[in-house]
Motif scaffolding. Structure first.
Motif, PDB file in Angstrom:
ATOM      1  N   SER A  11      -5.162   5.201  18.310  1.00 27.91           N
ATOM      2  CA  SER A  11      -5.341   3.924  18.992  1.00 27.91           C
ATOM      3  C   SER A  11      -4.057   3.109  18.984  1.00 27.91           C
ATOM      4  CB  SER A  11      -6.445   3.120  18.306  1.00 27.91           C
ATOM      5  OG  SER A  11      -5.978   2.649  17.055  1.00 27.91           O
ATOM      6  N   GLN A  12      -4.068   2.065  19.805  1.00 28.44           N
ATOM      7  CA  GLN A  12      -2.933   1.150  19.848  1.00 28.44           C
ATOM      8  C   GLN A  12      -2.755   0.450  18.506  1.00 28.44           C
ATOM      9  OE1 GLN A  12      -3.154  -1.720  23.014  1.00 28.44           O
ATOM     10  NE2 GLN A  12      -1.336  -2.823  22.343  1.00 28.44           N
ATOM     11  N   ALA A  13      -3.879   0.110  17.846  1.00 26.09           N
ATOM     12  CA  ALA A  13      -3.795  -0.552  16.548  1.00 26.09           C
ATOM     13  C   ALA A  13      -3.093   0.323  15.520  1.00 26.09           C
ATOM     14  CB  ALA A  13      -5.197  -0.922  16.060  1.00 26.09           C
ATOM     15  N   ALA A  14      -3.338   1.632  15.588  1.00 27.41           N
ATOM     16  CA  ALA A  14      -2.722   2.546  14.627  1.00 27.41           C
ATOM     17  C   ALA A  14      -1.204   2.545  14.768  1.00 27.41           C
ATOM     18  CB  ALA A  14      -3.271   3.956  14.836  1.00 27.41           C
ATOM     19  N   TRP A  15      -0.715   2.528  16.009  1.00 24.80           N
ATOM     20  CA  TRP A  15       0.735   2.503  16.211  1.00 24.80           C
ATOM     21  C   TRP A  15       1.310   1.106  15.966  1.00 24.80           C
ATOM     22  CZ3 TRP A  15       3.262   6.683  15.760  1.00 24.80           C
ATOM     23  CH2 TRP A  15       2.737   7.900  16.198  1.00 24.80           C
ATOM     24  N   THR A  16       0.515   0.063  16.190  1.00 30.35           N
ATOM     25  CA  THR A  16       0.965  -1.293  15.881  1.00 30.35           C
ATOM     26  C   THR A  16       1.242  -1.446  14.398  1.00 30.35           C
ATOM     27  OG1 THR A  16      -0.263  -2.249  17.735  1.00 30.35           O
ATOM     28  CG2 THR A  16       0.345  -3.738  15.948  1.00 30.35           C
ATOM     29  N   ILE A  17       0.352  -0.883  13.576  1.00 32.39           N
ATOM     30  CA  ILE A  17       0.542  -0.925  12.132  1.00 32.39           C
ATOM     31  C   ILE A  17       1.843  -0.229  11.749  1.00 32.39           C
ATOM     32  CG2 ILE A  17      -0.339   0.039   9.963  1.00 32.39           C
ATOM     33  CD1 ILE A  17      -3.136  -0.645  10.965  1.00 32.39           C
ATOM     34  N   VAL A  18       2.105   0.929  12.351  1.00 31.44           N
ATOM     35  CA  VAL A  18       3.352   1.651  12.053  1.00 31.44           C
ATOM     36  C   VAL A  18       4.558   0.792  12.418  1.00 31.44           C
ATOM     37  CG1 VAL A  18       4.752   3.668  12.620  1.00 31.44           C
ATOM     38  CG2 VAL A  18       2.289   3.919  12.321  1.00 31.44           C
ATOM     39  N   GLY A  19       4.512   0.149  13.586  1.00 33.15           N
ATOM     40  CA  GLY A  19       5.636  -0.668  14.025  1.00 33.15           C
ATOM     41  C   GLY A  19       5.908  -1.854  13.107  1.00 33.15           C
ATOM     42  N   LEU A  20       4.843  -2.559  12.720  1.00 28.49           N
ATOM     43  CA  LEU A  20       5.013  -3.714  11.840  1.00 28.49           C
ATOM     44  C   LEU A  20       5.523  -3.288  10.461  1.00 28.49           C
ATOM     45  CD1 LEU A  20       1.776  -5.724  12.729  1.00 28.49           C
ATOM     46  CD2 LEU A  20       4.131  -6.339  13.327  1.00 28.49           C
ATOM     47  N   LEU A  21       4.974  -2.189   9.953  1.00 25.13           N
ATOM     48  CA  LEU A  21       5.381  -1.728   8.635  1.00 25.13           C
ATOM     49  C   LEU A  21       6.779  -1.109   8.647  1.00 25.13           C
ATOM     50  CD1 LEU A  21       2.093  -0.196   7.181  1.00 25.13           C
ATOM     51  CD2 LEU A  21       3.104  -2.439   6.748  1.00 25.13           C
ATOM     52  N   TRP A  22       7.224  -0.646   9.814  1.00 24.08           N
ATOM     53  CA  TRP A  22       8.583  -0.097   9.910  1.00 24.08           C
ATOM     54  C   TRP A  22       9.615  -1.151   9.522  1.00 24.08           C
ATOM     55  CZ3 TRP A  22      13.046  -1.183  12.674  1.00 24.08           C
ATOM     56  CH2 TRP A  22      14.029  -0.191  12.675  1.00 24.08           C
ATOM     57  N   VAL A  23       9.410  -2.383   9.984  1.00 26.05           N
ATOM     58  CA  VAL A  23      10.346  -3.461   9.653  1.00 26.05           C
ATOM     59  C   VAL A  23      10.297  -3.756   8.160  1.00 26.05           C
ATOM     60  CG1 VAL A  23      10.972  -5.863  10.099  1.00 26.05           C
ATOM     61  CG2 VAL A  23      10.089  -4.445  11.964  1.00 26.05           C
ATOM     62  N   VAL A  24       9.097  -3.747   7.574  1.00 23.28           N
ATOM     63  CA  VAL A  24       8.970  -3.989   6.138  1.00 23.28           C
ATOM     64  C   VAL A  24       9.680  -2.890   5.356  1.00 23.28           C
ATOM     65  CG1 VAL A  24       7.359  -4.398   4.250  1.00 23.28           C
ATOM     66  CG2 VAL A  24       6.728  -5.084   6.560  1.00 23.28           C
ATOM     67  N   CYS A  25       9.494  -1.657   5.785  1.00 24.17           N
ATOM     68  CA  CYS A  25      10.146  -0.525   5.126  1.00 24.17           C
ATOM     69  C   CYS A  25      11.665  -0.639   5.205  1.00 24.17           C
ATOM     70  CB  CYS A  25       9.664   0.777   5.770  1.00 24.17           C
ATOM     71  SG  CYS A  25      10.176   2.270   4.910  1.00 24.17           S
ATOM     72  N   LEU A  26      12.161  -1.054   6.365  1.00 19.66           N
ATOM     73  CA  LEU A  26      13.597  -1.275   6.540  1.00 19.66           C
ATOM     74  C   LEU A  26      14.112  -2.299   5.534  1.00 19.66           C
ATOM     75  CD1 LEU A  26      15.502  -1.770   9.874  1.00 19.66           C
ATOM     76  CD2 LEU A  26      15.761  -3.439   8.052  1.00 19.66           C
ATOM     77  N   LEU A  27      13.415  -3.435   5.418  1.00 20.73           N
ATOM     78  CA  LEU A  27      13.845  -4.476   4.485  1.00 20.73           C
ATOM     79  C   LEU A  27      13.755  -3.992   3.040  1.00 20.73           C
ATOM     80  CD1 LEU A  27      12.117  -7.567   6.163  1.00 20.73           C
ATOM     81  CD2 LEU A  27      14.574  -7.050   6.122  1.00 20.73           C
ATOM     82  N   ASN A  28      12.749  -3.178   2.765  1.00 22.80           N
ATOM     83  CA  ASN A  28      12.556  -2.629   1.423  1.00 22.80           C
ATOM     84  C   ASN A  28      13.803  -1.885   0.962  1.00 22.80           C
ATOM     85  OD1 ASN A  28      11.718  -0.402  -0.503  1.00 22.80           O
ATOM     86  ND2 ASN A  28       9.755  -1.484  -0.371  1.00 22.80           N
ATOM     87  N   TYR A  29      14.284  -0.978   1.784  1.00 25.30           N
ATOM     88  CA  TYR A  29      15.426  -0.159   1.375  1.00 25.30           C
ATOM     89  C   TYR A  29      16.759  -0.854   1.589  1.00 25.30           C
ATOM     90  CZ  TYR A  29      13.136   3.981  -0.276  1.00 25.30           C
ATOM     91  OH  TYR A  29      12.423   4.853  -1.049  1.00 25.30           O
ATOM     92  N   LEU A  30      16.830  -1.753   2.553  1.00 25.98           N
ATOM     93  CA  LEU A  30      18.062  -2.512   2.734  1.00 25.98           C
ATOM     94  C   LEU A  30      18.351  -3.329   1.475  1.00 25.98           C
ATOM     95  CD1 LEU A  30      19.041  -4.482   5.939  1.00 25.98           C
ATOM     96  CD2 LEU A  30      19.567  -5.344   3.671  1.00 25.98           C
TER      97      LEU A  30
END
Length: 412
Positions: free
Chosen positions: A6-25
């Motif tokens: 679903s669109q919601a499933a990919w939305t979650i991935v997109g939002l969490l991608w930014v969090v993951c980026l900040l995590n490792y940065l």
């Protein structure tokens, strides 16, 4: 039944991608500017290594607890609280003026970041089952490498604005995004999909527990494999900058580019390749989630050995590229492989345990690498030892088999 994403499933991935980026940065900033931090805080290689080791030890110890809490309390609030707290710790890292103060902020960073990954990855695999699982996991974890690459630019940025300004800016950015996430993150749980045929069936009649989790042979193999992976690749990541700067004479501005940025950029590429390959192959072979990273490690091991033996920078850079790609092969498939051997009700706890053994072993070996350097044993020797650990890790992955074999069709 065909599993549609679903669109919601990919939305979650997109939002969490930014969090993951900040995590490792945020966690990568320290190793990207060693010279300036050591000079400002008046510390040597051993204490500087302890800054990374303290983060990894605390992160590892807290990871199983974080996974247990996420499985029972809920994954969304854990994700948002984690982001807010580690961003505040990053901001404070730019304020402290002593080694002890920096050590405290790194410990706080370790505690708060430990709660993010088990919750985020287990949430993603709940929404992505079957043919998009490795791609969704890989896309999310690609934020690891984009964040690490951007963190590697910290040395260049710090030479212009000062290292403290970099920490202050990144901390403030994370706090701001945490507030945005409170508004945009989906509030309702997606209607549950049927389990993929590659998932291990629920097998604990009274619910998941640590004892039953450790009773799964496939998970024990993954646990030992990730311990060796962490012991090998964390010191490589954390000491590559100093390896290029001190042992090869590369400038402070270029050393993080040649080292962690190249490694993490290669891992990003490896993740894209491995996630698509694994999703395609898993339809035909349930062992694909473990075999793909196994091949990556077996290929990378001799290149990692050469990395520690070569004197030519182009040859060393080629070896960094190959070894980095193998880490991406694992990251795209670690959680999908875990799903094939553990009860779905304890996936976050399983991932937390994997984080625990990998990061604590990595923290120990990072500290050992710094201690050995002060005993006049070069980083290159540490890298060559790491190549042996990666070879064994690849063999262990070859032995992982799904807990329940089923006939797989194109509907998976």
């Amino acid at each position: 039944m065909t599993l549609r994403t679903s669109q919601a499933a990919w939305t979650i991935v997109g939002l969490l991608w930014v969090v993951c980026l900040l995590n490792y940065l945020d966690r990568q900033l320290v190793v990207a500017m060693p010279g300036m931090i050591k000079a400002d805080l008046k510390i040597g290689d051993e204490k500087f290594g302890l800054l990374s080791s303290m983060f990894l030890w605390i992160y590892g110890i807290c990871s199983p607890i974080a996974g247990y809490v996420a499985d029972r309390v809920g994954k969304r609030p854990i994700v948002m609280a984690s982001l807010l707290i580690w961003s505040a710790a990053t901001f404070l890292s730019g304020v402290v003026t002593s080694f002890e103060g920096m050590l405290l902020t790194r410990a706080t960073l370790g505690i708060s970041e430990a709660f993010y990954m088990p919750a985020a990855v287990s949430l993603i695999v709940e929404f992505h089952r079957g043919p998009t699982r490795s791609r969704a996991t890989g896309l999310h974890l690609s934020g690891v490498y984009v964040g690490s690459i951007l963190g590697g630019l910290g040395g260049v940025t710090a030479e212009i604005f000062g290292w403290r300004t970099v920490f202050l800016a990144m901390g403030a950015l994370g706090v701001a995004y945490a507030l945005v996430l409170l508004i945009l993150f989906p509030q309702k749980t997606e209607e549950a999909y049927p389990h993929s045929q590659e998932d291990a069936s629920p097998s604990f009649p009274e619910g998941a527990s640590l004892w039953f989790l450790l009773s799964a042979q496939g998970f024990r193999l993954l646990l030992l494999m990730n311990l060796l992976n962490g012991a090998a690749y964390w010191p490589v990541r954390n000491w590559l900058t100093e390896f290029f700067r001190v042992e090869l004479g590369v400038s402070s501005a270029l050393a993080p580019v040649y080292g962690p940025m190249t490694f993490n950029g290669a891992a990003f590429a490896g993740m894209l390749i491995a996630s698509s390959l694994s999703d395609w192959w898993a339809v035909r072979n349930l062992r694909a989630r473990a075999l793909v990273p196994a091949f990556g490690f077996l290929i990378a091991s001799p290149f990692l050995f050469v990395l520690g033996a070569a004197q030519s920078i182009p040859v060393i850079l080629a070896c960094v590229l190959i070894t980095g790609m193998s880490q991406g092969f694992l990251d795209a498939n670690l959680m999908p492989a875990t799903c094939t051997v553990v009860d779905p009700r304890c996936r976050a706890m399983a991932y937390g345990l994997l984080n625990f053994v990998g990061t604590t072993a990595g923290g120990f070996m990072t500290y050992v690498g710094g201690w050995l350097k002060e005993q006049d044993i070069p980083f290159s020797a540490t890298f060559q030892f790491a190549s042996i650990l990666i070879l064994i890790a690849g063999v262990l992955l070859m032995l992982v088999t799904p807990a329940h074999r089923r006939q797989v069709t194109q509907d998976v």
